[in-house]
Design a protein around this motif. Structure first.
Motif, PDB file in Angstrom:
ATOM      1  N   ARG A  80     -31.382 -37.205 -12.517  1.00  0.00           N
ATOM      2  CA  ARG A  80     -30.655 -36.840 -13.741  1.00  0.00           C
ATOM      3  C   ARG A  80     -30.875 -35.367 -14.040  1.00  0.00           C
ATOM      4  O   ARG A  80     -31.907 -34.792 -13.695  1.00  0.00           O
ATOM      5  CB  ARG A  80     -31.123 -37.686 -14.920  1.00  0.00           C
ATOM      6  CG  ARG A  80     -30.760 -39.142 -14.757  1.00  0.00           C
ATOM      7  CD  ARG A  80     -30.976 -39.901 -16.053  1.00  0.00           C
ATOM      8  NE  ARG A  80     -30.412 -41.231 -15.986  1.00  0.00           N
ATOM      9  CZ  ARG A  80     -29.156 -41.531 -16.312  1.00  0.00           C
ATOM     10  NH1 ARG A  80     -28.355 -40.586 -16.746  1.00  0.00           N
ATOM     11  NH2 ARG A  80     -28.719 -42.761 -16.218  1.00  0.00           N
ATOM     12  N   ASN A  85     -28.971 -34.647 -19.174  1.00  0.00           N
ATOM     13  CA  ASN A  85     -29.332 -36.019 -18.826  1.00  0.00           C
ATOM     14  C   ASN A  85     -28.192 -36.768 -18.121  1.00  0.00           C
ATOM     15  O   ASN A  85     -28.148 -37.983 -18.125  1.00  0.00           O
ATOM     16  CB  ASN A  85     -29.822 -36.801 -20.054  1.00  0.00           C
ATOM     17  CG  ASN A  85     -30.695 -37.974 -19.668  1.00  0.00           C
ATOM     18  OD1 ASN A  85     -31.366 -37.936 -18.647  1.00  0.00           O
ATOM     19  ND2 ASN A  85     -30.673 -39.017 -20.477  1.00  0.00           N
ATOM     20  N   ARG A  87     -26.184 -38.334 -15.014  1.00  0.00           N
ATOM     21  CA  ARG A  87     -26.584 -38.898 -13.721  1.00  0.00           C
ATOM     22  C   ARG A  87     -25.905 -38.066 -12.643  1.00  0.00           C
ATOM     23  O   ARG A  87     -24.683 -38.023 -12.550  1.00  0.00           O
ATOM     24  CB  ARG A  87     -26.157 -40.346 -13.622  1.00  0.00           C
ATOM     25  CG  ARG A  87     -26.643 -41.017 -12.367  1.00  0.00           C
ATOM     26  CD  ARG A  87     -26.219 -42.492 -12.373  1.00  0.00           C
ATOM     27  NE  ARG A  87     -26.786 -43.187 -11.242  1.00  0.00           N
ATOM     28  CZ  ARG A  87     -26.196 -43.278 -10.053  1.00  0.00           C
ATOM     29  NH1 ARG A  87     -25.028 -42.703  -9.850  1.00  0.00           N
ATOM     30  NH2 ARG A  87     -26.766 -43.934  -9.077  1.00  0.00           N
TER      31      ARG A  87
END
Length: 110
Positions: A80, A85, A87
């Motif tokens: 991540r 954050n 993916r």
């Protein structure tokens, strides 16, 4: 033919409001010519620092942050972005040569 335009309605304060200062712009303070201005030497030129390239190997496509993927660990670990954050991919895809096309990051050229 020389009709004056109709007068505009004058705005007024709500009933019961006390005026504590005069309405309208404040008068300008007179300039003081008797006091000389202090002498200021010209500013020295700012030192320019060389632009440092990031030492990180990858750039997140969604937010543009730089990061380094994990070097060790399981290949199925989810990577991540440390900034947003998002993916980005799987750790094993970063270790492939060339990297997998499904990654949401691009390698930085050094």
């Amino acid at each position: 033919m020389t009709e004056d335009p109709p007068k505009r309605r004058t705005l007024s304060l709500k009933p019961g409001v006390q005026v504590t200062r005069p309405l309208g712009p404040q008068p300008l303070a007179p300039l003081r010519a008797d006091k000389p201005r202090p002498f200021r030497s010209p500013r020295p030129p700012k030192e320019t620092k060389p632009v440092e390239r990031p030492s990180h190997g990858w750039k997140c496509k969604p937010c543009g942050a730089f990061f380094d993927p994990p070097v060790e660990g399981p290949d199925d670990e989810v990577v991540r972005c440390p900034s947003c954050n998002a993916r980005i991919g799987i750790a094993g895809d970063f270790r492939l040569t060339p990297p997998a096309a499904r990654l949401r990051a691009r390698p930085m050229r050094h």
